[in-house]
Design a protein around this motif. Structure first.
Motif, short mmCIF file in Angstrom:
data_model
loop_
_atom_site.label_atom_id
_atom_site.label_comp_id
_atom_site.label_asym_id
_atom_site.label_seq_id
_atom_site.Cartn_x
_atom_site.Cartn_y
_atom_site.Cartn_z
N LYS A 1 -2.50 -4.35 -0.87
CA LYS A 1 -3.14 -3.12 0.28
C LYS A 1 -2.80 -2.48 1.88
O LYS A 1 -3.59 -2.31 2.45
CB LYS A 1 -5.09 -3.32 0.44
N CYS B 1 1.12 -1.16 -0.06
CA CYS B 1 -0.03 -0.01 -0.10
C CYS B 1 0.90 0.97 -0.05
O CYS B 1 1.01 2.01 1.21
CB CYS B 1 -0.83 -0.06 0.85
N CYS C 1 -1.99 3.91 -3.60
CA CYS C 1 -2.95 3.52 -2.63
C CYS C 1 -4.11 4.43 -2.19
O CYS C 1 -3.07 5.69 -1.89
CB CYS C 1 -2.63 2.14 -1.71
N ALA D 1 -1.68 4.32 3.87
CA ALA D 1 -0.62 4.26 2.85
C ALA D 1 0.59 5.24 3.13
O ALA D 1 0.87 5.65 3.08
CB ALA D 1 -1.62 5.17 1.46
#
Length: 515
Positions: A473, A395, A399, A404
């Motif tokens: 993620k 991430c 992201c 992030a």
């Protein structure tokens, strides 16, 4: 030869080495350096390389003034070093320096696999004040452990001088037993290789220049068998099938599974012996999985299951569509939105179709391979932190999640085509990041009573199946890596009230095959 010494010194060096019966003295010395810091002088030795930096281990006590620390390879000028990590209680430190321009990558040692015995003949490497190196005479060693803390061993030998502090302890095959931390020319205290390997994993120090035992018979004799500059020590042996894709042979071995510094479910740290097996070079792709779906007309990934909110054409949620899973050209993206049962159905179909028995990897096999096998242990599945965005899809600044990591850019907002990033030491891609990967095991809250033979933990049943590796993620914390090779996580296989998490948009899988 990359180093230069005078004819007289070369002759003296030759005499001292010849008396030791060393199979290849120049290769034995090459990974070892003189270390100077704050008036202290000792040794350090190379274990890995990353982005033109050599990584070395040494005794912490030698780093009296870390900011002034310098090393010298035989015949080269002094080179400044950086301290990667230091543990004064353990008396171990990791340092790094740039690879000298006139020096080839110094292949390091093989790990010893047999325990110490009364009849072992071990040696270490020391140096004189003018940096003239010598290998201490090999004596019969009498190991003793009275009063010696766990992770260390003591040797009785009058041939180990104080100049050996920080140097490797080797047998006659140049197999590494440990690192010298203390000596008074009679008693020598050493850290064993289990501690050295665990420290490298915890600190993010690559061990990719440590030779595997498969090189032991040719070490110092057949130079063609050794890795060349810039190569990893293990050239992958592969198996390829048109439906299964390419698989890499992972040579078995024993490693310490778990991590004492992180989470309770990673304890207790325990030795596990893994047999040889094949593991998918890449995560299973959309193209591979949809070939199965089309032939069986079932087991569709969530984004192609009709009637749900996440269908890429008719669903109300756009997650998969945003990720590019409805676009032409997504065949090389890792498959996501598949349950553990979907993965098992694909594997059963593939095994029948090819006549070869495939499976999911066990959790132990996955961690062993992600960390680089027995001789290349790394904290990261693909790297140890340096050049992170070249190895891992995480991430990053692209992201949209609030966690992030905004200072790094891996070039992808969601999943990336398999093989986009650099592989780990075994030639396996995306073992950190991109998508989580299903394992065969049930999840358990600790490793108490876990199998120690590398098999999957199927009994007793746990709350869900294990997933490993992190994903696109998942975040990075300042000091705690959420995609470590030893990080454990799990996902429920029957949480029907939250179907989105039942078919998760960042979970896929990778194939394994027994020999």
């Amino acid at each position: 030869m990359p180093h230069r010494i005078s004819i007289i010194r070369f002759f003296l060096l030759f005499l001292s080495l010849s008396a030791c019966n060393s199979p290849e003295p120049q290769d034995t010395l090459l990974p070892v350096v003189v270390l100077q810091s704050g008036g202290e002088t000792g040794a350090a030795f190379v274990v890995g390389m990353q982005r033109n930096y050599l990584y070395l281990l040494t005794a912490a006590q030698l780093l009296k003034a870390p900011e002034e620390a310098k090393v010298i390879f035989r015949g080269n000028h002094f080179i400044n070093v950086e301290v990667v990590n230091i543990d004064k209680e353990l008396d171990l430190a990791a340092i790094r320096c740039l690879l000298p321009d006139d020096m080839e990558t110094p292949i390091s040692y093989i790990y010893a696999t047999s325990p110490l015995s009364e009849n072992d003949k071990l040696t270490t490497i020391g140096h004189l004040p003018d940096h003239y190196w010598h290998i201490n005479r090999r004596n019969q060693i009498k190991p003793h452990t009275d009063g010696v803390p766990y992770g260390k061993f003591a040797l009785y030998s009058k041939s180990f001088g104080t100049s050996s502090i920080g140097s490797p302890v080797l047998d006659k095959r140049n197999a590494l037993y440990g690192l010298v931390t203390q000596t008074d020319s009679v008693n020598t205290i050493c850290l064993n290789t289990d501690i050295l390997q665990q420290a490298c994993r915890d600190w993010g120090v690559p061990e990719n220049l440590m030779l595997g035992l498969n090189y032991a018979t040719s070490y110092g004799k057949d130079k063609a068998a050794l890795p060349q500059k810039g190569k990893t020590p293990h050239s992958p042996i592969t198996y390829t099938d048109s439906l299964a894709g390419e698989m890499v042979l992972v040579k078995g071995g024993t490693f310490l599974m778990g991590n004492k510094e992180r989470y309770p479910d990673e304890l207790p740290i325990h030795p596990v012996t893994v047999s040889d097996f094949y593991l998918g070079k890449y995560e299973v792709t959309v193209g591979q999985y949809l070939a199965f779906c089309k032939m069986t007309n079932g087991h569709w990934p969530e984004w192609l299951e009709k009637g749900n909110n996440y269908h890429v054409e008719t669903g109300e949620e756009s997650d998969y569509s945003d990720m590019g899973y409805r676009k032409v050209g997504s065949e090389n993206l890792p498959i996501v939105g598949v349950t553990w049962e979907n993965a098992q159905a694909f594997i059963q179909w593939l095994s029948i179709k090819t006549g070869v028995t495939f499976r999911l990897p066990s959790e132990a096999e996955w961690e062993y391979a992600a960390g680089g096998g027995a001789n290349n242990r790394t904290a990261w599945a693909g790297t140890n932190g340096a050049g992170l965005s070249e190895y891992v899809n995480f991430c990053d600044k692209n992201c949209t999640a609030p966690w992030a990591f905004n200072s790094l850019d891996d070039g992808h907002r969601y999943t990336a085509p398999v093989g986009t990033f650099l592989p780990n030491a075994l030639g396996l891609y995306d073992m950190s990041g991109n998508v989580w990967e299903w394992c065969q095991d049930w999840y358990h809250a600790s490793y108490k009573n876990a199998p120690n033979n590398g098999s999957a933990w199927e009994n007793p049943i746990g709350p869900g199946r294990v997933i490993r590796g992190g994903s696109w993620k998942w975040m990075l914390a300042y000091s705690e890596i959420t995609m470590r090779s030893d990080l454990r996580y799990w996902h429920s296989r029957d949480n029907l009230s939250k179907k989105h998490y039942f078919h998760c948009l960042d979970i896929g899988f990778r194939l394994a095959r027994s020999l």
